[in-house]
Design a protein around this motif. Sequence first.
Motif, short mmCIF file in Angstrom:
data_model
loop_
_atom_site.label_atom_id
_atom_site.label_comp_id
_atom_site.label_asym_id
_atom_site.label_seq_id
_atom_site.Cartn_x
_atom_site.Cartn_y
_atom_site.Cartn_z
N PRO A 1 0.92 -1.22 0.13
CA PRO A 1 -0.13 0.02 0.23
C PRO A 1 0.93 1.29 -0.03
CG PRO A 1 0.14 -1.01 2.26
CD PRO A 1 0.69 -1.83 1.31
N ASN B 1 -4.35 -3.67 0.05
CA ASN B 1 -3.68 -2.64 -0.20
C ASN B 1 -4.59 -1.39 0.16
OD1 ASN B 1 -1.14 -3.25 -2.79
ND2 ASN B 1 -1.51 -4.08 -0.87
N GLY C 1 -4.98 -0.53 3.50
CA GLY C 1 -3.46 -0.09 4.06
C GLY C 1 -2.58 -1.55 4.49
#
Length: 310
Positions: free
Chosen positions: A67, A102, A105
């Motif tokens: 991410p 992703n 996060g």
Amino acid sequence: MKTLILIACTVLGSALHAQTTNEYTINLWPNDIPNHVTSSSKEEASNANHILWITHVQTPSIDVYLPTRRIATGAGVLICPGGGYGGLAYDWEGTDIAKWLNAKGIAAFVLKYRLPGDASVKTPNLAPLQDAQRAMRIIKGRMTEFHLEEGKIGVMGFSAGGHLASTLGTQYNREVYPKSDSLDQLSARPDFMALVYPVISMKKDITHEGSQINLLGKDASEKLINQYSNELQVTTDTPPTFLIHATDDGAVPVQNSLLFFDALTKKEVPVEMHLFPKGGHGFAFGYDTKGLSEWTVLCYNWIQALSSSK
């Protein structure tokens, strides 16, 4: 002059992209692949009902999906796509899931593991677990590169990939390949498991027959069946687990998740399970069935709560 400036910008841009890309591939075995024999087998990729289907894996790897730093939570998940140990539903239960994580996060690592029936595998039942253990060790050994935090690295598996994930979670300390470098000194224990319509047991009338035959062979011994019936392998050190299953699953009976839930509770391992009345098997995100896609919300909330308690 304008041409030179354009060339310079292009080169600089390419260099920056190479340094900051959030998606790349890492081969699991930079030297010799354990449990490997030379064969004419070649990896194949095809489109099966709009799903990227990979067979005959020759170079096991992880596809890394990170991410953006601004939303990174420090958590990471090794994803094991399903496919009955005969192939990998690589986007449906792999890269698509990675992109969803992703967006939340969470770093994701899609495992392209060797399939036990391939001609290049010497001992079929060992190859997937060898690759899963090695993948987890690579992720832990490169935590700084992936911006991960201690205690926040789990595994997620779908169907037969759920069996592999639960095998990793219950047999992470089983020595299945010779240690070759410093990474192999690290523990392969995941910090948590998220299992989606998983194959858990290899026992008759409970297992998914195709997965059992592909992994263990048609005439597997009772000892081997018990070894890979993961409801029998649970200990007090088994990681906290999240289970999702549809009760109308006609391929992998819901009893797989029920048995695992029961084994975990008996060992007082934290476990959360959600059963849906409809959904069948292989639903991935579950967008085709009303209410089923809520499992992703439930799973994310569970990972967040688990991570925040570390």
